[in-house]
Design an enzyme around this catalytic site. Structure first.
Site, PDB file in Angstrom:
ATOM      1  N   ALA A  91      42.627  39.004  30.552  1.00  0.00           N
ATOM      2  CA  ALA A  91      42.985  39.698  29.197  1.00  0.00           C
ATOM      3  C   ALA A  91      42.565  38.981  28.056  1.00  0.00           C
ATOM      4  O   ALA A  91      42.617  38.112  27.965  1.00  0.00           O
ATOM      5  CB  ALA A  91      44.488  39.700  29.233  1.00  0.00           C
TER       6      ALA A  91
ATOM      7  N   ALA B   5      42.349  34.513  25.046  1.00  0.00           N
ATOM      8  CA  ALA B   5      42.233  35.045  26.582  1.00  0.00           C
ATOM      9  C   ALA B   5      43.170  34.578  27.356  1.00  0.00           C
ATOM     10  O   ALA B   5      43.477  33.429  27.071  1.00  0.00           O
ATOM     11  CB  ALA B   5      40.607  35.010  26.974  1.00  0.00           C
ATOM     12  N   ASP B   6      43.147  35.108  28.576  1.00  0.00           N
ATOM     13  CA  ASP B   6      44.003  34.468  29.628  1.00  0.00           C
ATOM     14  C   ASP B   6      43.377  34.995  31.135  1.00  0.00           C
ATOM     15  O   ASP B   6      43.288  36.366  31.196  1.00  0.00           O
ATOM     16  CB  ASP B   6      45.645  34.771  29.715  1.00  0.00           C
ATOM     17  CG  ASP B   6      46.358  33.676  30.616  1.00  0.00           C
ATOM     18  OD1 ASP B   6      46.368  32.563  30.426  1.00  0.00           O
ATOM     19  OD2 ASP B   6      46.850  34.373  31.632  1.00  0.00           O
ATOM     20  N   THR B   7      43.317  34.242  31.911  1.00  0.00           N
ATOM     21  CA  THR B   7      42.889  34.497  33.179  1.00  0.00           C
ATOM     22  C   THR B   7      43.535  34.309  34.479  1.00  0.00           C
ATOM     23  O   THR B   7      44.100  33.154  34.423  1.00  0.00           O
ATOM     24  CB  THR B   7      41.497  33.818  33.524  1.00  0.00           C
ATOM     25  OG1 THR B   7      40.429  34.221  32.443  1.00  0.00           O
ATOM     26  CG2 THR B   7      40.690  34.387  34.734  1.00  0.00           C
TER      27      THR B   7
END
Length: 203
Positions: free
Chosen positions: A111, A74-76
């Site tokens: 994502a 995930a990436d924020t």
């Protein structure tokens, strides 16, 4: 292949806690990739590309190939006026980010991607967060706790930073760093329903 657990391509204790919350067994394998936005790259494209790259990097590692399982990444990013706020490099940058967010609404994009044998896909969570107006003294006191230094946008909605949040529209867990609705939907497609439980975490 047996899919009784996944690899989590992150060292984030918050993502680990959220996976445990929905009963998913995992082994942690942090991804080491460059996280840099390309020139004129839309923020949504940036977080999705980064999540895919993290998952792919861990999938390609020797340790995972020796015992293949789906890889979750995930990436924020916090986005204000098309400016992406990642993790602040120091307390001064954290103060600048918090000052910019004060009294305004911003977007949080997270994502989540899964990479497995012969397949890879991702989902995107978009939330809008409004900060109340904060004072310089409040921002200094918050930075002194150390909490903002490893958080995108320099705040933790699940921590003391919650006192700055006036309104949230979207996914609370997405703002924390792992949108559980999208995560459960992806894992279900790879044979891991969100209610899967285990008494141990693979090492």
């Amino acid at each position: 292949m047996t899919r009784d657990f996944i690899y989590l391509a992150s060292a984030s204790p918050r993502r680990e806690e959220l996976l445990r919350q929905i009963g998913v067994a995992f082994a942690t394998r942090p991804a080491a990739i460059a996280e840099e936005r390309l020139p004129r790259e839309p923020p949504a494209d940036y977080v999705q590309r980064t999540a895919r790259a993290k998952a792919a990097a861990v999938w390609a590692s020797a340790a995972v190939q020796a015992r293949p399982r789906p890889v979750l990444a995930a990436d924020t990013a916090v986005v204000l006026d098309d400016v992406v706020f990642g993790k602040p490099v120091d307390a001064q940058e954290a103060l600048e980010m918090l000052a910019a967010l004060s009294g305004r609404s911003h977007v949080v994009l997270t994502a989540v991607a899964v990479h497995a044998e012969g397949a890879a896909e991702e989902r995107l969570s978009r939330s809008e967060v409004r900060f109340r107006a904060t004072t310089h003294a409040e921002r200094v006191a918050y930075c002194a706790t150390g909490e903002p230094l490893d958080k995108a946008g320099a705040y933790a909605i699940q921590g003391r930073g919650a006192l700055f949040v006036e309104r949230l529209e979207g996914s609370y867990t997405g703002v924390v760093g792992l949108p559980l609705l999208e995560t459960a939907a992806l894992l279900g497609r790879y044979g891991l329903p969100s209610w899967l439980t285990t008494n141990r975490t693979p090492q």
